[in-house]
Enzyme design. Structure first.
Site, short mmCIF file in Angstrom:
data_model
loop_
_atom_site.label_atom_id
_atom_site.label_comp_id
_atom_site.label_asym_id
_atom_site.label_seq_id
_atom_site.Cartn_x
_atom_site.Cartn_y
_atom_site.Cartn_z
N HIS A 1 0.81 -1.22 0.00
CA HIS A 1 0.00 0.00 0.00
C HIS A 1 0.84 1.27 0.00
O HIS A 1 0.30 2.37 -0.12
CB HIS A 1 -0.95 0.00 1.21
CG HIS A 1 -2.04 -1.01 1.08
ND1 HIS A 1 -3.31 -0.68 0.64
CD2 HIS A 1 -2.06 -2.34 1.27
CE1 HIS A 1 -4.05 -1.76 0.61
NE2 HIS A 1 -3.32 -2.80 0.98
N ASP B 1 3.54 9.69 -1.20
CA ASP B 1 2.35 8.96 -0.77
C ASP B 1 2.06 7.87 -1.80
O ASP B 1 2.05 8.15 -3.01
CB ASP B 1 1.15 9.93 -0.72
CG ASP B 1 0.12 9.54 0.34
OD1 ASP B 1 0.10 8.36 0.73
OD2 ASP B 1 -0.65 10.42 0.74
P1 ADQ Z 1 -2.98 6.48 4.43
O1 ADQ Z 1 -1.59 6.96 4.56
O2 ADQ Z 1 -3.73 6.35 5.70
O3 ADQ Z 1 -3.06 5.11 3.63
P2 ADQ Z 1 -4.96 7.78 2.53
O4 ADQ Z 1 -4.91 6.98 1.29
O5 ADQ Z 1 -5.09 9.23 2.27
O6 ADQ Z 1 -3.69 7.59 3.46
O7 ADQ Z 1 -6.21 7.30 3.37
C1 ADQ Z 1 -6.58 7.95 4.55
C2 ADQ Z 1 -8.02 7.62 4.89
O8 ADQ Z 1 -8.27 8.12 6.19
C3 ADQ Z 1 -9.02 8.28 3.96
O9 ADQ Z 1 -10.05 7.37 3.67
C4 ADQ Z 1 -9.54 9.47 4.75
O10 ADQ Z 1 -10.90 9.76 4.55
C5 ADQ Z 1 -9.36 9.03 6.18
N1 ADQ Z 1 -9.02 10.20 7.01
C6 ADQ Z 1 -7.91 10.96 6.94
N2 ADQ Z 1 -7.97 11.95 7.85
C7 ADQ Z 1 -9.14 11.81 8.50
C8 ADQ Z 1 -9.77 12.53 9.55
N3 ADQ Z 1 -9.21 13.56 10.16
N4 ADQ Z 1 -10.99 12.09 9.96
C9 ADQ Z 1 -11.56 11.03 9.38
N5 ADQ Z 1 -11.01 10.32 8.39
C10 ADQ Z 1 -9.82 10.70 7.96
C11 ADQ Z 1 -2.10 4.19 3.05
C12 ADQ Z 1 -1.09 4.82 2.08
C13 ADQ Z 1 -1.83 5.57 0.98
C14 ADQ Z 1 -2.81 4.65 0.27
C15 ADQ Z 1 -3.68 3.90 1.28
C16 ADQ Z 1 -4.49 2.80 0.60
O11 ADQ Z 1 -0.20 5.68 2.78
O12 ADQ Z 1 -0.90 6.11 0.04
O13 ADQ Z 1 -3.64 5.42 -0.58
O14 ADQ Z 1 -2.90 3.27 2.28
O15 ADQ Z 1 -3.68 1.91 -0.07
#
Ligand code: ADQ
Length: 470
Positions: free
Chosen positions: A162, A372
């Site tokens: 991921h 990311d």
């Molecule tokens: P993350 O680094 O966690 O995931 P991301 O893909 O942006 O990053 O997902 C974050 C999730 O958390 C989103 O669904 C978002 O809605 C939720 N979120 C973030 N901040 C929030 C808040 N304050 N309140 C509620 N919800 C919040 C890792 C990798 C990424 C990759 C994913 C999936 O780092 O690059 O996209 O896995 O593979």
């Protein structure tokens, strides 16, 4: 939907359930949502670490698989999770945006814990008539495919990473690079978000092992085995987010937010509080923007929602202090008497309806990670905006997987260049409304066409193909 005929065992660091006031429920993440129909069809199990292994029920409503918890001692969590996973692999795989810590004790614990997971997979396989398909998730478990291959030779095995896979010259710094690659190569299919990460992996394999040949997606290994390395971009449940965008709860939260930010343009950031997300650089750009434009101090608001993350790790506690200091400094410098502060900082997770309301509110969504793997926030934003017929701008880092899919419809930024980024923020406000609306609609269409169900299908079909050498 997937053509899978055998049971599926998903292995991830965590179990896909959480305990709330009304008992245990499936987590709301995209992976869990997307797995539900497949699991419903073929049955299976999910293996993951849980802090409270005795309390986890065997099943929860809404998720048709057995939950098989792994309990870990505090020392194991420290070495495997906080240590090797989050202080060695995480920064190394994110192109060294922080310095990786190399600590041999953590490595031994990481091996030991991967072995615990493998033994649990073998137990689950022994309970099944046909060997299950085993799908391993992420950097916490890179050794698992090889360990499972030794214990359950007939199981098709997939692995999905991921996070990014770094360029070979960075990966080569890892003292345990051979073991990590051998672990992953034992899978029938290894999936990455982008062709670039896939190529980094393949080039690392070729650099470190002799006698590997590559034919398209297929790798022919020196022992005669074949496996596949593929790029399958992860996504979100687009239909669900589109529906959420205009739900009654979202609309009423949006009305309140619009009243609160009346007459002001809103810039939004939504991230886990992680140093890869570029939050400090973003705040520095905001500071430069307000320094240059006294008029904007009353006309714009910056909302940063940061969900607490990994606060057992020193680098994350330091980051929190730095971010809060920067927010305080900007507000101290630029709040005008009788007016609201320019930066609103929420250090917490927010419910999905609130998230959707903020996405709809935003005039400019700032997704500016230093690195990311993909970034789902960007995909959620465009989906929610388009569903509400919005015309918000996506300011998107060129260093995340999502930027490959959105091309020029996003305003692309290099977050390391904080000054240029501050000018991009300014110019985002000046784009024509029709242009903004059309861009959001096109990006939402990209997400709709490749949603998370699609990703699961591609991944599972890829594992079958890798297994049969097609
Ligand atoms: P993350 O680094 O966690 O995931 P991301 O893909 O942006 O990053 O997902 C974050 C999730 O958390 C989103 O669904 C978002 O809605 C939720 N979120 C973030 N901040 C929030 C808040 N304050 N309140 C509620 N919800 C919040 C890792 C990798 C990424 C990759 C994913 C999936 O780092 O690059 O996209 O896995 O593979």
């Amino acid at each position: 939907m997937s053509e899978l005929t055998r049971p599926l065992v998903v292995v991830a660091n965590r179990l896909p359930v959480s305990r709330g006031p009304s008992g245990w429920t499936p987590s709301s993440g995209g992976l869990v949502t997307a797995m539900r129909p497949v699991i419903e069809q073929v049955g299976g199990a999910w293996i993951g670490w849980d802090d409270d292994p005795d309390g986890v029920p065997q099943r929860v409503d809404g998720l048709a698989c057995d939950l098989l918890p792994i309990d870990l001692s505090r020392a194991q969590v420290r070495g495997y999770y906080h240590g090797l996973s989050n202080r060695t692999l995480w920064p190394l795989f994110h192109d060294l945006v922080a310095q990786p810590v190399i600590e041999r004790r953590w490595w031994h614990t990481y091996e030991e814990v991967n072995r615990r997971f493998a033994d649990r997979v073998a137990q689950a396989a022994a309970d099944s008539d046909t060997p299950p398909m085993v799908w391993v998730q992420d950097y916490h478990l890179t050794l698992l495919p090889a360990m499972i291959r030794g214990l359950v030779p007939d199981a098709p095995i997939g692995f999905f990473l991921h996070i990014p896979f770094p360029p070979p010259e960075l990966f080569a710094r890892l003292p345990w690079r051979d073991q990590v690659l051998q672990g992953m190569l034992a899978a029938d299919s290894v999936g990455f978000h982008t062709p670039q990460y896939r190529d980094n992996f393949v080039r690392s394999v070729q650099r470190l092992f002799n006698g590997v040949t590559v034919l398209g997606d297929q790798l022919n290994l020196p022992d005669g085995r074949q496996m596949r390395a593929v790029a399958h971009p992860i996504s979100i449940d687009a239909a669900e987010f589109a529906q959420l965008a205009t739900s009654d709860d979202t609309e009423s939260e949006l009305a309140e937010l619009r009243a609160q930010f009346k007459d002001r343009k809103v810039f939004l950031g939504v991230d886990r509080l992680d140093y890869t997300k570029g939050i400090r650089h973003r705040l520095q750009s905001i500071e430069l923007l307000l320094e240059r434009n006294p008029k904007l101090r009353r006309e714009v608001a910056f909302v940063q929602i940061a969900v607490p993350s990994r606060d057992d790790v020193q680098e994350y506690r330091d980051l929190r202090t730095e971010v809060e200091t920067e927010v305080g400094r900007i507000n101290g410098r630029f709040t005008e008497p009788g007016h609201d502060v320019p930066v609103h900082y929420l250090y917490r997770g927010v419910p999905r309806e609130s998230l959707a309301a903020y996405y709809r509110l935003a005039d400019v969504m700032c997704v500016t990670p230093l690195k990311d793997g993909m970034n789902l926030v960007a995909k959620e934003f465009v989906t929610v905006q388009a569903a509400g017929d919005g015309a918000g701008v996506l300011l998107l880092s060129e260093f995340c997987g999502t930027s490959i899919e959105f091309g020029d419809d996003a305003v692309r930024t290099n977050p390391f260049d904080v000054e240029s980024q501050s000018y991009l923020m300014e110019s985002a406000l000046e784009l024509e409304e029709d242009d903004r609306r059309a861009r959001v609609a096109r990006m939402a269409e990209v997400v709709r066409e490749g949603d998370v169900y699609n990703w699961v299908d591609q991944e599972l079909a890829g594992i079958e193909r890798g297994r049969s050498g097609l």
